[in-house]
Scaffold this motif. Structure first.
Motif, PDB file in Angstrom:
ATOM      1  N   VAL A  25      32.940  38.850  39.031  1.00 18.17           N
ATOM      2  CA  VAL A  25      34.312  39.364  39.067  1.00 18.17           C
ATOM      3  C   VAL A  25      34.299  40.886  38.958  1.00 18.17           C
ATOM      4  CG1 VAL A  25      36.471  39.411  37.761  1.00 18.17           C
ATOM      5  CG2 VAL A  25      35.387  37.257  38.241  1.00 18.17           C
ATOM      6  N   GLY A  29      34.877  42.776  42.715  1.00 14.18           N
ATOM      7  CA  GLY A  29      36.301  43.032  42.634  1.00 14.18           C
ATOM      8  C   GLY A  29      36.851  43.792  43.823  1.00 14.18           C
ATOM      9  N   GLU A  30      35.966  44.497  44.554  1.00 12.94           N
ATOM     10  CA  GLU A  30      36.421  45.212  45.738  1.00 12.94           C
ATOM     11  C   GLU A  30      36.817  44.274  46.870  1.00 12.94           C
ATOM     12  OE1 GLU A  30      34.141  48.703  47.126  1.00 12.94           O
ATOM     13  OE2 GLU A  30      32.734  47.909  45.673  1.00 12.94           O
ATOM     14  N   TYR A  31      36.203  43.091  46.874  1.00 11.59           N
ATOM     15  CA  TYR A  31      36.400  42.199  48.012  1.00 11.59           C
ATOM     16  C   TYR A  31      37.235  40.978  47.664  1.00 11.59           C
ATOM     17  CZ  TYR A  31      32.511  45.048  49.404  1.00 11.59           C
ATOM     18  OH  TYR A  31      31.721  46.123  49.670  1.00 11.59           O
ATOM     19  N   SER A  32      37.248  40.593  46.412  1.00 14.30           N
ATOM     20  CA  SER A  32      37.965  39.380  46.016  1.00 14.30           C
ATOM     21  C   SER A  32      38.779  39.707  44.768  1.00 14.30           C
ATOM     22  CB  SER A  32      36.966  38.260  45.727  1.00 14.30           C
ATOM     23  OG  SER A  32      36.098  38.672  44.704  1.00 14.30           O
ATOM     24  N   GLY A  34      39.952  40.295  41.170  1.00 10.79           N
ATOM     25  CA  GLY A  34      39.147  40.581  39.995  1.00 10.79           C
ATOM     26  C   GLY A  34      39.032  42.070  39.792  1.00 10.79           C
TER      27      GLY A  34
ATOM     28  N   GLY B  50      46.287  36.680  43.679  1.00  9.92           N
ATOM     29  CA  GLY B  50      45.035  36.222  43.080  1.00  9.92           C
ATOM     30  C   GLY B  50      44.647  37.003  41.846  1.00  9.92           C
ATOM     31  N   ASP B  51      44.828  38.338  41.910  1.00  9.90           N
ATOM     32  CA  ASP B  51      44.425  39.160  40.767  1.00  9.90           C
ATOM     33  C   ASP B  51      45.245  38.828  39.530  1.00  9.90           C
ATOM     34  OD1 ASP B  51      42.519  41.632  41.599  1.00  9.90           O
ATOM     35  OD2 ASP B  51      43.699  40.932  43.298  1.00  9.90           O
ATOM     36  N   LEU B  54      44.295  35.395  38.165  1.00  8.91           N
ATOM     37  CA  LEU B  54      43.016  35.441  37.443  1.00  8.91           C
ATOM     38  C   LEU B  54      43.216  36.067  36.062  1.00  8.91           C
ATOM     39  CD1 LEU B  54      40.008  34.910  37.590  1.00  8.91           C
ATOM     40  CD2 LEU B  54      39.710  37.128  38.663  1.00  8.91           C
ATOM     41  N   VAL B 135      37.824  49.643  51.034  1.00  4.75           N
ATOM     42  CA  VAL B 135      37.815  48.535  50.091  1.00  4.75           C
ATOM     43  C   VAL B 135      38.782  47.473  50.600  1.00  4.75           C
ATOM     44  CG1 VAL B 135      38.506  47.866  47.769  1.00  4.75           C
ATOM     45  CG2 VAL B 135      37.204  49.937  48.120  1.00  4.75           C
ATOM     46  N   SER B 136      38.325  46.221  50.694  1.00  4.44           N
ATOM     47  CA  SER B 136      39.169  45.212  51.318  1.00  4.44           C
ATOM     48  C   SER B 136      40.147  44.579  50.330  1.00  4.44           C
ATOM     49  CB  SER B 136      38.314  44.133  51.981  1.00  4.44           C
ATOM     50  OG  SER B 136      37.299  43.716  51.108  1.00  4.44           O
ATOM     51  N   ASN B 137      39.905  44.699  49.021  1.00  5.40           N
ATOM     52  CA  ASN B 137      40.886  44.187  48.066  1.00  5.40           C
ATOM     53  C   ASN B 137      41.887  45.294  47.761  1.00  5.40           C
ATOM     54  OD1 ASN B 137      42.355  43.004  46.080  1.00  5.40           O
ATOM     55  ND2 ASN B 137      40.676  42.759  44.637  1.00  5.40           N
ATOM     56  N   ALA B 140      42.608  46.159  44.037  1.00  2.29           N
ATOM     57  CA  ALA B 140      41.583  46.943  43.354  1.00  2.29           C
ATOM     58  C   ALA B 140      41.674  48.402  43.782  1.00  2.29           C
ATOM     59  CB  ALA B 140      40.201  46.386  43.668  1.00  2.29           C
ATOM     60  N   ALA B 141      41.904  48.636  45.089  1.00  2.00           N
ATOM     61  CA  ALA B 141      41.986  50.016  45.570  1.00  2.00           C
ATOM     62  C   ALA B 141      43.173  50.733  44.957  1.00  2.00           C
ATOM     63  CB  ALA B 141      42.090  50.027  47.093  1.00  2.00           C
TER      64      ALA B 141
END
Lengths: 158, 188
Positions: A25, A29-32, A34, B50-51, B54, B135-137, B140-141
């Motif tokens: 996680v 976290g960059e891709y999914s 978390g 999702g974030d 979680l 960054v694909s999320n 997070a970015a």
């Protein structure tokens, strides 16, 4: 709880998986979904499960108490350091673009590092919380005067 | 089908919330809170967040419950029920609830594309994040890069919370004779 064979065996099985999932996680976290916060909580939870099974003293032999305090502060310091590094390299505070050769790589490096800072702080603080509660519990058990005080207090409340 | 899952989760949420209020066994209440968090996490997952899901599952259902149980170990297991009824409080709750319900009629339509929340910086983030950061999320970015100072603030808040819990519960805190007498005087 150390005399429960099933708990011991299951905990031994799942604690490494918890930690592995925490690392996943954290660094995925960059891709999914978390990031540092969730990863820190997962890591802290794995340690708490260890403490529940093996006791606080064994848990503190895995991570010394002084290290917990230091890690809690070091995580935030790492975050600030990345910010100041951006200033030192000619950008703004917490501007990641200047950290690496290309902006994209710089952004990714910056994101990973600050998330690591958050993760370390959160994990350490969660461990600190639990340590404090367990200590207090042990203290209340031995210190009868505290119980007495609490009962007095309740009488006043009602 | 999706509505069915949503409705089921929301109905369970209401049932669990009512049960939390009704039970006087605090151990049960802590467990019900964990279920409440888990149901919320399910709802967030249904909204494709999702974030948040979680986080809610890890913090609300996991650490939150553990800390509540740890706190419970320091106090009594059963809640002391408040004597009598309080009509003033009931009236305030009903009026506030009706007011909020009335205000919710003015909210923009759920999920509409021209809602204020979707017209400010969100389009920029959605279109540019991958080009800016690779960054694909998106979440997070935004958290770590675009809103980095906010996240620094959050990290500091967590550290502060840790320091405060340590100050309140560490051996020695509130254990001295002087502090103890001060507190019992306060109680009187």
């Amino acid at each position: 709880m150390s005399d429960h064979a099933i708990l011991r065996v299951v905990a031994r099985l799942v604690i490494p998986l918890f930690m592995l999932f925490g690392l996943y996680v954290q660094f995925h976290g960059e891709y999914s979904p978390g990031g540092g916060f969730q990863a820190g909580v997962l890591f802290g939870a794995a340690w708490i499960l260890f403490v529940l099974i093996y006791g606080l003293d064994t848990g503190l032999r895995v991570i010394p108490e002084a290290l917990i305090y230091n890690l809690a502060c070091l995580g935030v310091l790492l975050y600030c350091l990345i910010g100041v590094l951006g200033v030192a390299l000619g950008g703004h505070f917490l501007n990641f673009d200047v950290l690496w050769t290309t902006p994209k790589a710089a952004q990714q490096a910056g994101i990973i590092l600050v998330e690591l800072g958050v993760g370390v702080t959160v994990a350490a603080v969660v461990m600190l919380f639990f340590t404090c509660f367990v200590r207090r519990r042990a203290l209340n058990k031995t210190g009868a005067d505290t119980d007495q005080w609490r009962e007095d207090n309740h009488d006043h409340d009602s | 089908m999706i509505y069915l899952i949503d409705i089921t989760l929301l109905v369970f949420l209401i049932v669990v919330a009512y049960a939390v209020v009704r039970v006087t066994d605090l151990f049960e209440a802590a467990m019900l809170f964990a279920i409440y968090s888990l149901l919320s996490a399910g709802l967030f997952a249904m909204l494709d967040a999702g974030d948040v899901a979680l986080t809610e599952a890890a913090v609300g259902a996991g650490i939150g419950t553990i800390l509540m149980l740890a706190a419970l170990a320091l106090t009594h297991r059963y809640e002391r029920p408040a004597p009598g009824r309080n009509p003033t409080a009931l009236a305030i709750v009903i009026v506030t609830g009706l007011g909020l319900g009335y205000a919710s009629l003015d909210l923009p339509e759920f999920g509409a594309a021209d809602n204020p929340v979707h017209t400010h910086v969100a389009p920029y983030y959605i279109q540019q994040t991958y080009d800016d950061t690779g960054v694909s999320n998106l979440v997070a970015a935004i958290l770590a890069s675009y809103r980095s100072i906010d996240t620094l603030g959050e990290a500091v808040v967590i550290l502060t919370a840790g320091i405060i819990v340590f100050a309140l519960l560490a051996p020695g805190a509130g254990r001295g004779k002087r502090t103890s007498t001060t507190r019992s005087e306060e109680a009187e």
